[in-house]
Motif scaffolding. Structure first.
Motif, PDB file in Angstrom:
ATOM      1  N   ILE A   1       7.907   6.850   1.361  1.00 20.41           N
ATOM      2  CA  ILE A   1       6.307   6.787   0.966  1.00 20.41           C
ATOM      3  C   ILE A   1       5.559   8.116   1.563  1.00 20.41           C
ATOM      4  CG2 ILE A   1       4.284   5.903   0.250  1.00 20.41           C
ATOM      5  CD1 ILE A   1       5.304   3.387   0.374  1.00 20.41           C
TER       6      ILE A   1
ATOM      7  N   LEU B   1      -2.329   2.592   1.745  1.00 20.04           N
ATOM      8  CA  LEU B   1      -1.607   2.227   2.995  1.00 20.04           C
ATOM      9  C   LEU B   1      -1.733   1.060   3.701  1.00 20.04           C
ATOM     10  CD1 LEU B   1      -1.104   6.075   4.475  1.00 20.04           C
ATOM     11  CD2 LEU B   1       0.842   4.485   3.502  1.00 20.04           C
TER      12      LEU B   1
ATOM     13  N   CYS C   1       6.080   5.537   6.109  1.00 20.40           N
ATOM     14  CA  CYS C   1       5.032   6.046   5.054  1.00 20.40           C
ATOM     15  C   CYS C   1       4.671   7.248   5.968  1.00 20.40           C
ATOM     16  CB  CYS C   1       3.888   4.997   5.056  1.00 20.40           C
ATOM     17  SG  CYS C   1       4.468   3.530   4.196  1.00 20.40           S
TER      18      CYS C   1
ATOM     19  N   VAL D   1       1.501   4.482  10.331  1.00 22.97           N
ATOM     20  CA  VAL D   1       2.003   5.988   9.523  1.00 22.97           C
ATOM     21  C   VAL D   1       2.919   6.603  10.423  1.00 22.97           C
ATOM     22  CG1 VAL D   1       1.543   7.962   8.435  1.00 22.97           C
ATOM     23  CG2 VAL D   1       0.303   5.759   7.833  1.00 22.97           C
TER      24      VAL D   1
END
Length: 134
Positions: free
Chosen positions: A59, A74, A88, A108
């Motif tokens: 992503i 997120l 991500c 992330v």
């Protein structure tokens, strides 16, 4: 010769010019066989929640988008047991340290600064691959 992958990436980007460039960048990279594009965090979440869609392998989301921004999306993705293992990545023109800190806190994989040249955009898939291979 680097290993080739058959990756599916979904990109959330509300700016159509940037969306065209980033989509082309991933389409031209042989490691990404499928590129899906959504216009904001709400569309990203709807895509991921739709049982007829396969989950992507990666992503990539912008931060500043209408309706639901990248960080809000997120938060939901990375707190969902079925989605939290998808790597991500965030890319943004903003170098706001609080955004980066929020992204780091969420897990992330990387906070990438959105480039200004097409050539620099071509580095984004390479950077993502180097991080998910590590």
């Amino acid at each position: 010769m680097p290993q080739k992958y058959n990756l599916h990436i979904i990109i959330a980007e509300d700016d159509m010019d940037d969306a065209d460039v980033i989509t082309e960048t991933f389409t031209n990279n042989p490691n990404f066989s499928k590129v899906s594009l959504v216009a904001n965090g709400e569309e990203l979440l709807n895509y991921l929640k739709n049982p007829s869609n396969e989950n992507p392998d990666v992503i990539l989301t912008d931060i500043n988008m209408p309706i639901i921004d990248g960080i809000e999306a997120l938060q939901e993705i990375l707190n969902n047991d079925e989605l939290k293992n998808i790597p991500c990545f965030v890319y943004s023109t903003s170098i706001n340290p609080s955004y980066k800190e929020k992204c780091d806190d969420l897990g992330v994989k990387a906070y990438l600064i959105k480039p200004y040249s097409f050539e620099a955009f071509a580095e984004i898939p390479k950077t993502i691959l180097s991080i998910i291979e590590a």
